[in-house]
Design a protein around this motif. Sequence first.
Motif, mmCIF file in Angstrom:
data_model
loop_
_atom_site.group_PDB
_atom_site.id
_atom_site.type_symbol
_atom_site.label_atom_id
_atom_site.label_comp_id
_atom_site.label_asym_id
_atom_site.label_seq_id
_atom_site.Cartn_x
_atom_site.Cartn_y
_atom_site.Cartn_z
ATOM 1 N N GLN A 72 0.783 -1.240 -0.086
ATOM 2 C CA GLN A 72 -0.203 0.040 0.066
ATOM 3 C C GLN A 72 0.888 1.239 0.080
ATOM 4 O O GLN A 72 0.531 2.090 -0.662
ATOM 5 C CB GLN A 72 -0.875 -0.181 1.192
ATOM 6 N N ARG A 73 1.947 1.204 0.851
ATOM 7 C CA ARG A 73 2.902 2.466 0.997
ATOM 8 C C ARG A 73 3.500 2.581 -0.611
ATOM 9 O O ARG A 73 3.652 3.885 -1.182
ATOM 10 C CB ARG A 73 3.916 2.414 1.779
ATOM 11 N N MET A 74 3.887 1.632 -1.108
ATOM 12 C CA MET A 74 4.489 1.537 -2.527
ATOM 13 C C MET A 74 3.523 2.260 -3.626
ATOM 14 O O MET A 74 3.832 2.923 -4.403
ATOM 15 C CB MET A 74 4.887 0.268 -3.095
ATOM 16 N N ALA A 75 2.393 1.730 -3.485
ATOM 17 C CA ALA A 75 1.252 2.267 -4.561
ATOM 18 C C ALA A 75 0.997 3.572 -4.119
ATOM 19 O O ALA A 75 0.935 4.539 -5.121
ATOM 20 C CB ALA A 75 -0.048 1.527 -4.120
ATOM 21 N N PHE A 76 0.965 4.101 -2.876
ATOM 22 C CA PHE A 76 0.503 5.537 -2.724
ATOM 23 C C PHE A 76 1.668 6.171 -3.057
ATOM 24 O O PHE A 76 1.636 7.337 -3.693
ATOM 25 C CB PHE A 76 0.423 5.516 -1.178
ATOM 26 N N HIS A 77 3.143 5.885 -2.905
ATOM 27 C CA HIS A 77 4.232 6.770 -3.448
ATOM 28 C C HIS A 77 4.026 6.888 -4.762
ATOM 29 O O HIS A 77 4.215 8.000 -5.188
ATOM 30 C CB HIS A 77 5.491 6.037 -2.826
ATOM 31 N N LEU A 78 3.918 5.747 -5.397
ATOM 32 C CA LEU A 78 4.034 5.745 -6.987
ATOM 33 C C LEU A 78 2.864 6.705 -7.320
ATOM 34 O O LEU A 78 3.461 7.559 -8.460
ATOM 35 C CB LEU A 78 4.033 4.507 -7.738
ATOM 36 N N LEU A 79 1.850 6.839 -6.989
ATOM 37 C CA LEU A 79 0.562 7.476 -7.607
ATOM 38 C C LEU A 79 0.748 9.021 -6.951
ATOM 39 O O LEU A 79 0.447 9.850 -7.865
ATOM 40 C CB LEU A 79 -0.520 7.122 -6.965
ATOM 41 N N GLN A 80 1.393 9.152 -5.819
ATOM 42 C CA GLN A 80 1.330 10.606 -5.233
ATOM 43 C C GLN A 80 2.678 11.332 -5.559
ATOM 44 O O GLN A 80 2.588 12.566 -5.899
ATOM 45 C CB GLN A 80 1.050 10.432 -3.509
ATOM 46 N N HIS A 81 3.851 10.643 -5.422
ATOM 47 C CA HIS A 81 4.899 11.235 -5.614
ATOM 48 C C HIS A 81 6.010 10.837 -6.835
ATOM 49 O O HIS A 81 6.771 11.580 -7.266
ATOM 50 C CB HIS A 81 6.132 10.890 -4.544
ATOM 51 N N ASP A 82 5.500 9.877 -7.773
ATOM 52 C CA ASP A 82 6.220 9.403 -8.735
ATOM 53 C C ASP A 82 5.610 8.855 -9.987
ATOM 54 O O ASP A 82 5.775 7.679 -10.216
ATOM 55 C CB ASP A 82 7.481 8.384 -8.093
ATOM 56 N N ARG A 83 4.818 9.517 -10.455
ATOM 57 C CA ARG A 83 3.581 8.968 -11.471
ATOM 58 C C ARG A 83 4.884 8.438 -12.684
ATOM 59 O O ARG A 83 4.490 7.637 -13.409
ATOM 60 C CB ARG A 83 2.705 9.760 -11.783
ATOM 61 N N GLU A 84 5.838 9.528 -12.968
ATOM 62 C CA GLU A 84 6.651 9.024 -14.152
ATOM 63 C C GLU A 84 7.415 7.457 -13.800
ATOM 64 O O GLU A 84 7.386 6.935 -14.883
ATOM 65 C CB GLU A 84 7.811 10.184 -14.063
ATOM 66 N N GLY A 85 7.864 7.563 -12.655
ATOM 67 C CA GLY A 85 8.390 6.255 -12.118
ATOM 68 C C GLY A 85 7.454 5.088 -12.399
ATOM 69 O O GLY A 85 7.774 4.115 -12.904
ATOM 70 N N ALA A 86 6.199 5.333 -11.926
ATOM 71 C CA ALA A 86 5.137 4.270 -12.150
ATOM 72 C C ALA A 86 5.000 4.018 -13.626
ATOM 73 O O ALA A 86 4.880 2.662 -13.995
ATOM 74 C CB ALA A 86 3.698 4.827 -11.572
ATOM 75 N N ALA A 87 4.816 4.974 -14.339
ATOM 76 C CA ALA A 87 4.727 4.674 -16.005
ATOM 77 C C ALA A 87 5.889 3.869 -16.523
ATOM 78 O O ALA A 87 5.875 2.871 -17.175
ATOM 79 C CB ALA A 87 4.674 6.086 -16.789
ATOM 80 N N MET A 88 7.095 4.311 -15.908
ATOM 81 C CA MET A 88 8.317 3.556 -16.382
ATOM 82 C C MET A 88 8.466 2.136 -15.794
ATOM 83 O O MET A 88 8.685 1.134 -16.587
ATOM 84 C CB MET A 88 9.789 4.231 -15.871
ATOM 85 N N LEU A 89 7.956 1.857 -14.699
ATOM 86 C CA LEU A 89 7.741 0.474 -13.969
ATOM 87 C C LEU A 89 6.764 -0.188 -15.009
ATOM 88 O O LEU A 89 7.095 -1.356 -15.476
ATOM 89 C CB LEU A 89 7.418 0.989 -12.739
ATOM 90 N N SER A 90 5.767 0.337 -15.319
ATOM 91 C CA SER A 90 4.849 -0.266 -15.982
ATOM 92 C C SER A 90 5.208 -1.004 -17.381
ATOM 93 O O SER A 90 4.992 -1.993 -18.002
ATOM 94 C CB SER A 90 3.504 0.612 -16.241
ATOM 95 N N ARG A 91 6.169 0.077 -18.067
ATOM 96 C CA ARG A 91 6.460 -0.105 -19.307
ATOM 97 C C ARG A 91 7.641 -1.307 -19.331
ATOM 98 O O ARG A 91 7.519 -2.298 -20.281
ATOM 99 C CB ARG A 91 7.140 1.183 -20.066
ATOM 100 N N ALA A 92 8.369 -0.985 -18.429
ATOM 101 C CA ALA A 92 9.682 -2.117 -18.257
ATOM 102 C C ALA A 92 8.755 -3.326 -17.859
ATOM 103 O O ALA A 92 9.516 -4.430 -18.517
ATOM 104 C CB ALA A 92 10.332 -1.770 -17.018
ATOM 105 N N LEU A 93 7.840 -3.594 -16.827
ATOM 106 C CA LEU A 93 7.451 -4.899 -16.731
ATOM 107 C C LEU A 93 6.510 -5.345 -17.994
ATOM 108 O O LEU A 93 6.790 -6.626 -18.365
ATOM 109 C CB LEU A 93 6.409 -4.712 -15.853
ATOM 110 N N TYR A 94 5.995 -4.577 -18.746
ATOM 111 C CA TYR A 94 5.331 -5.170 -19.955
ATOM 112 C C TYR A 94 6.322 -5.799 -20.949
ATOM 113 O O TYR A 94 6.268 -6.505 -21.553
ATOM 114 C CB TYR A 94 4.531 -3.978 -20.605
#
Length: 196
Positions: A24-46
């Motif tokens: 939950q902390r990771m999810a909140f962090h990605l969405l609140q503070h690092d949406r660019e990192g979340a998008a990068m993580l999503s692309r890398a996983l895909y």
Amino acid sequence: MSRSLDFLTEALRRLPGIGPKSAQRMAFHLLQHDREGAAMLSRALYQAVDTVHHCALCNTFSDTEVCDLCSDEARDRALLCIVETPADQMMIEQTLTYKGLYFVLMGRLSPLDGIGPRDLHLDKLVTRATDGVVAEVVLATNFTNEGEATAHYISEMLKARGLTVSRLARGVPVGGELEYVDAGTIARAMLDRRSA
């Protein structure tokens, strides 16, 4: 909470060592503070899920049919090191002491978890080890009960086919996993390997 956030949290919980609060902390962090990192993580996983598969020869992860190590003509093809995971393979490579080839089991025998010989691609291992080029097989499974059982099973199977089989020396702590052992200890264990 939103369903998308719940889905993200549940997805993060699939990672080893991540409980509900950490996810939950990771999810909140990605969405609140690092949406660019979340998008990068999503692309890398895909991309990884879409392109990474198993090397046709050694069974490690690769984005080509045959991985770079198996394709490297400078490697000693008479030596074949058997490891449990790609992380173990990477640790041995970091020692710079081993110049042979590998076979990655992608697991270890564990009857309690329902993992038997068929689950470890042992038929593929036998084909690789008995290709007429391999002279020595180095067993580098972890020094856990399951790793020892796996090493014993493979040792007996390959010795019956006339292969020389050695085992990493006990420089690696009993109960230890290669992924978490320092490179110096692995290097010493590789240099001091013994007959299995």
